[in-house]
Design a protein around this motif. Structure first.
Motif, PDB file in Angstrom:
ATOM      1  N   VAL A 178       0.836  -1.204   0.000  1.00 19.88           N
ATOM      2  CA  VAL A 178       0.000   0.000   0.000  1.00 19.88           C
ATOM      3  C   VAL A 178       0.870   1.252   0.000  1.00 19.88           C
ATOM      4  O   VAL A 178       0.640   2.193  -0.771  1.00 19.88           O
ATOM      5  CB  VAL A 178      -0.955   0.008   1.215  1.00 19.88           C
ATOM      6  CG1 VAL A 178      -1.694   1.346   1.316  1.00 19.88           C
ATOM      7  CG2 VAL A 178      -1.955  -1.137   1.116  1.00 19.88           C
ATOM      8  N   ALA A 179       1.884   1.265   0.876  1.00 25.54           N
ATOM      9  CA  ALA A 179       2.773   2.426   0.966  1.00 25.54           C
ATOM     10  C   ALA A 179       3.514   2.669  -0.343  1.00 25.54           C
ATOM     11  O   ALA A 179       3.672   3.822  -0.780  1.00 25.54           O
ATOM     12  CB  ALA A 179       3.768   2.233   2.108  1.00 25.54           C
ATOM     13  N   THR A 180       3.951   1.599  -0.992  1.00 19.65           N
ATOM     14  CA  THR A 180       4.671   1.734  -2.258  1.00 19.65           C
ATOM     15  C   THR A 180       3.786   2.350  -3.336  1.00 19.65           C
ATOM     16  O   THR A 180       4.220   3.244  -4.075  1.00 19.65           O
ATOM     17  CB  THR A 180       5.182   0.353  -2.722  1.00 19.65           C
ATOM     18  OG1 THR A 180       6.043  -0.195  -1.728  1.00 19.65           O
ATOM     19  CG2 THR A 180       5.932   0.467  -4.042  1.00 19.65           C
ATOM     20  N   ILE A 181       2.540   1.875  -3.421  1.00 15.98           N
ATOM     21  CA  ILE A 181       1.617   2.418  -4.428  1.00 15.98           C
ATOM     22  C   ILE A 181       1.337   3.893  -4.160  1.00 15.98           C
ATOM     23  O   ILE A 181       1.345   4.725  -5.079  1.00 15.98           O
ATOM     24  CB  ILE A 181       0.302   1.614  -4.449  1.00 15.98           C
ATOM     25  CG1 ILE A 181       0.569   0.171  -4.883  1.00 15.98           C
ATOM     26  CG2 ILE A 181      -0.720   2.267  -5.378  1.00 15.98           C
ATOM     27  CD1 ILE A 181      -0.643  -0.732  -4.782  1.00 15.98           C
ATOM     28  N   ILE A 182       1.116   4.239  -2.886  1.00 14.66           N
ATOM     29  CA  ILE A 182       0.793   5.621  -2.553  1.00 14.66           C
ATOM     30  C   ILE A 182       1.978   6.543  -2.819  1.00 14.66           C
ATOM     31  O   ILE A 182       1.813   7.655  -3.345  1.00 14.66           O
ATOM     32  CB  ILE A 182       0.323   5.721  -1.091  1.00 14.66           C
ATOM     33  CG1 ILE A 182      -1.058   5.076  -0.943  1.00 14.66           C
ATOM     34  CG2 ILE A 182       0.273   7.184  -0.633  1.00 14.66           C
ATOM     35  CD1 ILE A 182      -1.580   5.044   0.467  1.00 14.66           C
ATOM     36  N   VAL A 183       3.179   6.095  -2.478  1.00 18.24           N
ATOM     37  CA  VAL A 183       4.366   6.909  -2.765  1.00 18.24           C
ATOM     38  C   VAL A 183       4.488   7.144  -4.260  1.00 18.24           C
ATOM     39  O   VAL A 183       4.772   8.270  -4.713  1.00 18.24           O
ATOM     40  CB  VAL A 183       5.634   6.226  -2.206  1.00 18.24           C
ATOM     41  CG1 VAL A 183       6.890   6.912  -2.750  1.00 18.24           C
ATOM     42  CG2 VAL A 183       5.636   6.281  -0.682  1.00 18.24           C
ATOM     43  N   ALA A 184       4.269   6.098  -5.054  1.00 17.28           N
ATOM     44  CA  ALA A 184       4.331   6.247  -6.506  1.00 17.28           C
ATOM     45  C   ALA A 184       3.277   7.234  -6.997  1.00 17.28           C
ATOM     46  O   ALA A 184       3.539   8.058  -7.889  1.00 17.28           O
ATOM     47  CB  ALA A 184       4.145   4.890  -7.175  1.00 17.28           C
TER      48      ALA A 184
END
Length: 371
Positions: A178-184
């Motif tokens: 989730v964090a990776t997608i949001i950062v992207a």
């Protein structure tokens, strides 16, 4: 092939909340046809994050039923067939009305301000392939709310990534995803100035927004399994849901709003897991709640006839009082159409699609074995 080891659970609060969201979105879109619509439209726009609730709950429920599925190509194909047979009939039948209207516009039989944008027939292939919300178009076309189906389909396509993240890191793995997608998404948002350029509002490339919501829902499903049910959980859930509305209308930070949604959804799920049927009082609403997504997809079709044609072109009365008296009629009609569509078209068509695709894959597998 049964991939789930979870007993099917009825989540009544999920159903009722999704129904409420669908009704509010429908009223929001219908209100655009009101005389002097700006004040009421602005009021409704405070509740736009309700759309994310659909996708968070979807991620929760899909992971609930398929989270223990072995991550193989065969299972993945079967999963996609089941999900496609569930959503594509609704998409196809609602899309067909707008395609028919676009043909009338193309041949000059009716006039429309959206002739070169919303009814652009060159956008039809993207809609048929459910990729219209992947950033391939510059306008919302045909059934404009079908961007949500496009995003949902994208979330299904990346489901093996969700399973992989869970297999490697359990809740932490999903949180990291989730964090990776949001950062992207935040990086992609760099330099955005318009409201609908930000990831949490976009519709033209909403597939990636939906992916974040969907993965968050899967994470909440895992978290819910590890929490004991608190006392008066149902009323805690309703209270937190009310807190979400306070956050939306106070224009709180989107991450705070989504966090409150997460807490509300966890409490709602726990309330329906008590084994005491605490939410059974909602049963009379459930037949309509089960078609909440149908209401969401059908209401632009009803809007086309009730407002674009009947209200604006035939009735033509610019009276606010009469408009709001008229409003409940197309809303009730939408509910009726969604119920009829689910029973008489979507379920039979979905079974046919699933049977046909499963049979096709089975024949191909058999032919490969015989070679």
């Amino acid at each position: 092939m049964d991939w789930s080891t979870v007993v099917k659970q009825t989540y009544r609060l999920f159903g009722v909340w999704r129904l409420l969201a669908a009704m509010l979105v429908m009223a929001y879109h219908f209100a655009h046809s009101a005389p002097n619509p700006e004040p009421v439209v602005k009021w409704f726009e405070h509740m736009l994050p309700l759309l994310d609730m659909f996708f968070i709950m979807s991620g929760f429920l899909i992971f609930e039923h398929y989270g223990r599925m072995e991550n193989t190509g065969e299972n993945y194909a079967g999963f996609l067939i089941k999900r496609l047979s569930r959503l594509y009939p609704l998409h196809l039948i609602t899309l067909s009305f707008f395609v028919a209207f676009a043909v009338l516009v193309y041949f000059g039989l009716v006039n429309s301000q959206g002739a070169d944008t919303r009814y652009d027939l060159t956008a039809l292939p993207a809609n048929l392939m459910l990729i219209q919300a992947w950033g391939v178009d510059s306008e919302l076309t045909f059934n404009y709310v079908s961007w949500s189906l496009s995003g949902e389909w994208f979330a299904y396509l990346i489901f093996p990534v969700v399973l992989f993240a869970f297999a490697r890191g359990r809740a932490f793995g999903l949180a990291l995803l989730v964090a990776t997608i949001i950062v992207a998404l935040e990086i992609a948002d760099h330099g955005a100035t318009e409201k609908y350029d930000y990831w949490f509002n976009t519709k033209l490339w909403a597939a990636y927004r939906v992916a974040a919501d969907f993965c968050f829902g899967a994470l909440l499903c895992v978290v819910t399994r590890q929490i004991k049910v608190p006392r008066r959980c149902q009323w805690l859930a309703w209270g937190m849901f009310g807190g979400v509305f306070v956050a939306m209308f106070s224009e709180a930070n989107i991450y705070l709003t989504l966090g409150l949604f997460g807490v509300a959804i966890v409490l709602a799920a726990l309330a329906d897991r008590t084994g005491k049927d605490e939410t059974a009082w909602l049963d009379p609403v459930m037949p309509v709640a089960t078609v909440s997504f149908g209401i969401y997809l059908w209401h632009p079709v009803i809007e086309l006839f009730a407002y674009s044609l009947l209200w604006k072109r035939l009735i033509g009365i610019d009276d606010p009082a009469l408009f709001w008296l008229f409003l409940p009629l197309p809303m009730i009609l939408t509910i009726g159409v969604a119920l009829a569509s689910a029973r008489w078209f979507e379920r039979p068509a979905g079974k046919w699609i699933e049977t046909t695709l499963v049979g096709l894959i089975g024949r191909r597998r058999l032919s490969r074995q015989q070679v």
